[in-house]
Motif scaffolding. Structure first.
Motif, mmCIF file in Angstrom:
data_model
loop_
_atom_site.group_PDB
_atom_site.id
_atom_site.type_symbol
_atom_site.label_atom_id
_atom_site.label_comp_id
_atom_site.label_asym_id
_atom_site.label_seq_id
_atom_site.Cartn_x
_atom_site.Cartn_y
_atom_site.Cartn_z
ATOM 1 N N LEU A 1 2.294 15.813 -30.561
ATOM 2 C CA LEU A 1 1.206 14.835 -30.644
ATOM 3 C C LEU A 1 0.430 14.715 -29.339
ATOM 4 N N GLY A 2 0.760 15.545 -28.350
ATOM 5 C CA GLY A 2 0.113 15.425 -27.056
ATOM 6 C C GLY A 2 0.735 14.304 -26.247
ATOM 7 N N LYS A 3 0.037 13.882 -25.197
ATOM 8 C CA LYS A 3 0.554 12.843 -24.324
ATOM 9 C C LYS A 3 0.617 11.507 -25.062
ATOM 10 N N ILE A 4 1.780 10.890 -25.038
ATOM 11 C CA ILE A 4 1.968 9.604 -25.705
ATOM 12 C C ILE A 4 1.431 8.496 -24.812
ATOM 13 N N GLN A 5 0.590 7.647 -25.367
ATOM 14 C CA GLN A 5 -0.040 6.577 -24.610
ATOM 15 C C GLN A 5 0.339 5.218 -25.172
ATOM 16 N N TYR A 6 0.194 4.195 -24.330
ATOM 17 C CA TYR A 6 0.411 2.816 -24.757
ATOM 18 C C TYR A 6 -0.497 2.518 -25.964
ATOM 19 N N PRO A 7 -0.019 1.788 -26.972
ATOM 20 C CA PRO A 7 1.197 0.973 -27.024
ATOM 21 C C PRO A 7 2.473 1.727 -27.403
ATOM 22 N N PHE A 8 2.371 3.049 -27.633
ATOM 23 C CA PHE A 8 3.556 3.815 -28.036
ATOM 24 C C PHE A 8 4.400 4.171 -26.809
ATOM 25 N N TRP A 9 5.673 4.358 -27.028
ATOM 26 C CA TRP A 9 6.586 4.833 -25.988
ATOM 27 C C TRP A 9 7.693 5.624 -26.675
ATOM 28 N N VAL A 10 8.306 6.550 -25.933
ATOM 29 C CA VAL A 10 9.273 7.481 -26.518
ATOM 30 C C VAL A 10 10.691 7.070 -26.143
ATOM 31 N N VAL B 1 0.831 -1.198 0.000
ATOM 32 C CA VAL B 1 0.000 0.000 0.000
ATOM 33 C C VAL B 1 0.868 1.250 0.000
ATOM 34 N N CYS B 2 1.982 1.190 0.690
ATOM 35 C CA CYS B 2 2.828 2.363 0.820
ATOM 36 C C CYS B 2 3.995 2.371 -0.161
ATOM 37 N N SER B 3 4.183 1.293 -0.882
ATOM 38 C CA SER B 3 5.319 1.242 -1.807
ATOM 39 C C SER B 3 4.996 1.983 -3.093
ATOM 40 N N ASP B 4 6.014 2.320 -3.846
ATOM 41 C CA ASP B 4 5.845 3.020 -5.118
ATOM 42 C C ASP B 4 6.596 2.221 -6.166
ATOM 43 N N GLU B 5 5.920 1.256 -6.768
ATOM 44 C CA GLU B 5 6.550 0.326 -7.699
ATOM 45 C C GLU B 5 7.177 1.101 -8.856
ATOM 46 N N PHE B 6 8.454 0.833 -9.155
ATOM 47 C CA PHE B 6 9.194 1.707 -10.071
ATOM 48 C C PHE B 6 8.677 1.644 -11.498
ATOM 49 N N HIS B 7 8.143 0.500 -11.936
ATOM 50 C CA HIS B 7 7.567 0.444 -13.280
ATOM 51 C C HIS B 7 6.398 1.426 -13.405
ATOM 52 N N TYR B 8 5.558 1.429 -12.367
ATOM 53 C CA TYR B 8 4.402 2.330 -12.347
ATOM 54 C C TYR B 8 4.859 3.786 -12.380
ATOM 55 N N SER B 9 5.840 4.125 -11.562
ATOM 56 C CA SER B 9 6.333 5.508 -11.495
ATOM 57 C C SER B 9 6.936 5.946 -12.818
ATOM 58 N N ASN B 10 7.732 5.078 -13.415
ATOM 59 C CA ASN B 10 8.420 5.440 -14.659
ATOM 60 C C ASN B 10 7.460 5.612 -15.831
ATOM 61 N N CYS B 11 6.356 4.880 -15.825
ATOM 62 C CA CYS B 11 5.409 4.954 -16.946
ATOM 63 C C CYS B 11 4.237 5.885 -16.657
ATOM 64 N N ASN B 12 4.212 6.470 -15.470
ATOM 65 C CA ASN B 12 3.092 7.319 -15.077
ATOM 66 C C ASN B 12 3.319 8.786 -15.420
ATOM 67 N N SER B 13 4.563 9.162 -15.721
ATOM 68 C CA SER B 13 4.869 10.564 -16.026
ATOM 69 C C SER B 13 4.479 10.881 -17.466
ATOM 70 N N PRO B 14 3.730 11.966 -17.698
ATOM 71 C CA PRO B 14 3.332 12.325 -19.069
ATOM 72 C C PRO B 14 4.547 12.633 -19.945
ATOM 73 N N VAL B 15 4.549 12.100 -21.155
ATOM 74 C CA VAL B 15 5.621 12.345 -22.111
ATOM 75 C C VAL B 15 4.993 12.787 -23.426
ATOM 76 N N GLU B 16 5.497 13.876 -23.994
ATOM 77 C CA GLU B 16 5.012 14.357 -25.289
ATOM 78 C C GLU B 16 6.108 14.215 -26.324
ATOM 79 N N CYS B 17 5.685 14.180 -27.577
ATOM 80 C CA CYS B 17 6.646 13.959 -28.658
ATOM 81 C C CYS B 17 6.110 14.582 -29.942
ATOM 82 N N GLY B 18 6.809 15.581 -30.466
ATOM 83 C CA GLY B 18 6.459 16.143 -31.761
ATOM 84 C C GLY B 18 5.087 16.774 -31.851
#
Length: 262
Positions: free
Chosen positions: A46-55, A27-44
């Motif tokens: 196109l707005g926020k890049i969503q799965y299945p795409f990744w930058v 409950v109190c942990s912050d799983e690193f996969h979740y943290s790394n993929c939870n930050s909004p990333v934009e590219c060119g």
């Protein structure tokens, strides 16, 4: 009980103790996969890049499907590589799962017109036509069903013809030594091949959207298990196959709820 102490005096220390010792660790942990993929990333743009795409360079590869990597090094448009060929990404519609892109020509080589999509991941939209590019041809009279242009063969420019009409293509086949297939969306008022190439074409990606929607709905972030080669759901505690478990029942143990009644 001490005469100067009331039951409520023990509530706050008891809550702190329970929070520290009786809650499940996840409950109190912050799983690193979740943290790394939870930050909004934009590219060119196109707005926020969503799965299945990744930058590439901005996210770990497990944040998206391995064949949906975007590179943002080409100015205003990102690129994607499909079957060892680079394309400019013009638009991504996550609701309809439509990807609009344009082939990259570092030089207008005749052989580079031969384009094939990965049918396990993409299918052409109904407005796409499969044109045929003919080159290394004998003398051909101008034909209203073709677009004449120049492409490069063995470092030298040569006449070539882009044809979308099947009957016209059969006429060219007997006069030309080589041909290539090329997806196009022909504008109603196209003046030439350059305009057709700039229009690009659309494909629909076939990666399962329902699984990702289920994951996001449960509070997770969609990702990919690069060991098992399958989609997964990254949650605050751990990765799961489809969705995050319901943690609500673990948040308030019965002993803690009793304290709030003191």
């Amino acid at each position: 009980m001490h005469p100067n102490l009331s039951p409520s005096s023990f509530v706050i220390p008891a809550i702190i103790f329970l929070l520290s010792h009786h809650f499940p660790n996840f409950v109190c942990s912050d799983e690193f996969h979740y943290s790394n993929c939870n930050s909004p990333v934009e590219c060119g743009g196109l707005g926020k890049i969503q799965y299945p795409f990744w930058v590439n360079g901005a996210q770990p590869d497990y944040c998206g499907h391995p064949r949906f990597k975007l590179d943002c090094l080409h100015g205003n448009f990102p690129t994607i590589q499909i079957m060892h060929r680079d394309y400019l990404v013009i638009d991504i519609d996550n609701d309809t799962q439509i990807l609009k892109m344009m082939a990259i020509f570092h030089e207008l080589s005749c052989s580079r017109f031969n384009i094939t999509m990965d049918s396990t991941l993409f299918s052409y939209t109904p407005d796409v036509e499969i044109a045929t590019v003919f080159y290394d041809c004998s003398s051909i009279d101008p034909h209203p069903g073709s677009y004449n242009f120049s492409c490069v063969i063995n470092s030298f420019p040569d006449d070539a013809y882009l044809v979308t009409n099947t009957s016209t293509a059969s006429e060219f086949a007997s006069e030309c030594n080589f041909n290539a297939s090329f997806p196009v969306v022909v504008p109603k008022s196209a003046d030439g091949v350059t305009e057709i190439l700039r229009e690009g074409f659309k494909v629909k990606w076939t990666v399962n959207k329902t699984e990702c929607d289920e994951c996001v709905g449960s509070g997770g972030r969609c990702g990919y298990n690069t060991t098992l080669y399958q989609p997964c759901c990254f949650c605050p505690d751990n990765p799961y196959r489809n969705k995050c478990p319901n943690l609500r029942s673990s948040v308030y143990p019965s002993s803690l709820s009793m304290l709030f009644r003191l």
